[in-house]
Design a protein around this motif. Sequence first.
Motif, short mmCIF file in Angstrom:
data_model
loop_
_atom_site.label_atom_id
_atom_site.label_comp_id
_atom_site.label_asym_id
_atom_site.label_seq_id
_atom_site.Cartn_x
_atom_site.Cartn_y
_atom_site.Cartn_z
N THR A 225 -4.63 -3.06 -7.22
CA THR A 225 -3.89 -1.80 -7.31
C THR A 225 -3.50 -1.35 -5.90
O THR A 225 -4.10 -1.78 -4.91
CB THR A 225 -4.76 -0.71 -7.96
N GLU B 37 -4.25 1.25 -4.53
CA GLU B 37 -5.40 1.88 -3.89
C GLU B 37 -6.23 0.85 -3.13
O GLU B 37 -6.70 1.11 -2.02
CB GLU B 37 -6.27 2.57 -4.95
N ALA C 61 -4.44 0.04 -0.04
CA ALA C 61 -4.57 1.10 0.97
C ALA C 61 -5.86 0.95 1.75
O ALA C 61 -5.86 1.00 2.99
CB ALA C 61 -4.51 2.46 0.30
N ILE C 62 -6.99 0.76 1.06
CA ILE C 62 -8.27 0.63 1.77
C ILE C 62 -8.31 -0.67 2.57
O ILE C 62 -8.87 -0.72 3.67
CB ILE C 62 -9.46 0.71 0.78
N ASP D 168 -11.47 9.23 -4.22
CA ASP D 168 -12.25 8.24 -4.98
C ASP D 168 -13.69 8.28 -4.50
O ASP D 168 -14.04 7.70 -3.48
CB ASP D 168 -11.65 6.85 -4.77
N SER E 185 0.83 -1.21 0.00
CA SER E 185 0.00 0.00 0.00
C SER E 185 0.86 1.26 0.00
O SER E 185 0.37 2.35 -0.31
CB SER E 185 -0.93 0.00 1.22
N LYS F 99 0.90 8.24 -1.52
CA LYS F 99 -0.03 8.89 -2.47
C LYS F 99 -1.30 8.09 -2.66
O LYS F 99 -2.35 8.67 -2.96
CB LYS F 99 0.65 9.12 -3.81
N TRP F 100 -1.25 6.77 -2.49
CA TRP F 100 -2.45 5.97 -2.72
C TRP F 100 -3.50 6.22 -1.65
O TRP F 100 -4.69 6.08 -1.89
CB TRP F 100 -2.08 4.49 -2.79
N TYR F 101 -3.05 6.61 -0.47
CA TYR F 101 -4.00 6.99 0.58
C TYR F 101 -4.64 8.34 0.23
O TYR F 101 -5.81 8.57 0.54
CB TYR F 101 -3.28 7.06 1.93
N ARG F 102 -3.87 9.22 -0.38
CA ARG F 102 -4.44 10.50 -0.81
C ARG F 102 -5.41 10.29 -1.97
O ARG F 102 -6.47 10.91 -2.02
CB ARG F 102 -3.31 11.47 -1.21
N ILE F 103 -5.04 9.42 -2.90
CA ILE F 103 -5.93 9.12 -4.02
C ILE F 103 -7.21 8.46 -3.51
O ILE F 103 -8.31 8.71 -4.02
CB ILE F 103 -5.22 8.20 -5.03
N LEU F 104 -7.05 7.65 -2.49
CA LEU F 104 -8.21 6.97 -1.89
C LEU F 104 -9.24 7.98 -1.39
O LEU F 104 -10.45 7.79 -1.55
CB LEU F 104 -7.72 6.08 -0.74
#
Length: 265
Positions: A234, A236, A239-240, A61, A36, A53-58
Amino acid sequence: MGKQLRMDGITASLWITATLIFLFIYLPMIVVIVYSFNGNAVNSYPITSWSTKWYRILLQDVPLLNSLWNSLIVAVSGTLIGLILGIPSAFAVDRFKFPGKVLFERIVLLPMILPGIITGVAMMSVFVQIKMELSLTTILLGHGTFLIAVVMTQVYARLKRLDRSIEEASMDLGASRLQTFFLMTLPNIKTSVIGAALLSFTLSLDEIAVSYFLTGRELTLPVQIWAMLRRGITPEVNAISTLIFVFSVIMIVIVTRLSAEKTEL
């Protein structure tokens, strides 16, 4: 001396076995947590860059956040249904004798024992027959079937260990049954009620089998993640999944501590 060596060998074997089982269960989740923070869009080893960044993209979403909100609504509502119906059921089984009591104690456990896919298919068939549109309401009803059982078993187990003399003393001193419940009984079973509520919330939040068959246009978080996985894993999704895992662990730790406190009482 030889006996002590054998005991030490058995203890070491048990520790090794327990460690291997622990790694088998949680190592995949550790891998998900590590990936993640992968800065690349493709999961690959070795990881060449690290990023959050994937937490920010999350957080940007919208469909995923909407599904999270739907899951929270279902989990909170389902927990309330479980508490409202499960606590009286536990008292009824503990305090009263009625025809079919033993059968009722067994039947109420069925939603917890049966695989979620069976519950989901069965309830979907019922809703289709009565022309009820699949939605968050149907998911809530599906979750409620096993959350009631969760609350009932937790509270019933605590009531079985409750000293009934404190309730008798309360009523002997002039308190009504309602006053006795709120002033004496409820404070003594509050840890089991809180633990059952937290456990119900966590189980509802993570439930996918029942939700998958009862969902309509509005998806819950597990179903949304399942749909995302069809396009591949992915960062993302990692991350979730990490956030859900951490939240679930926190809830389990709280429930365990409450259960330990309940046992000491």
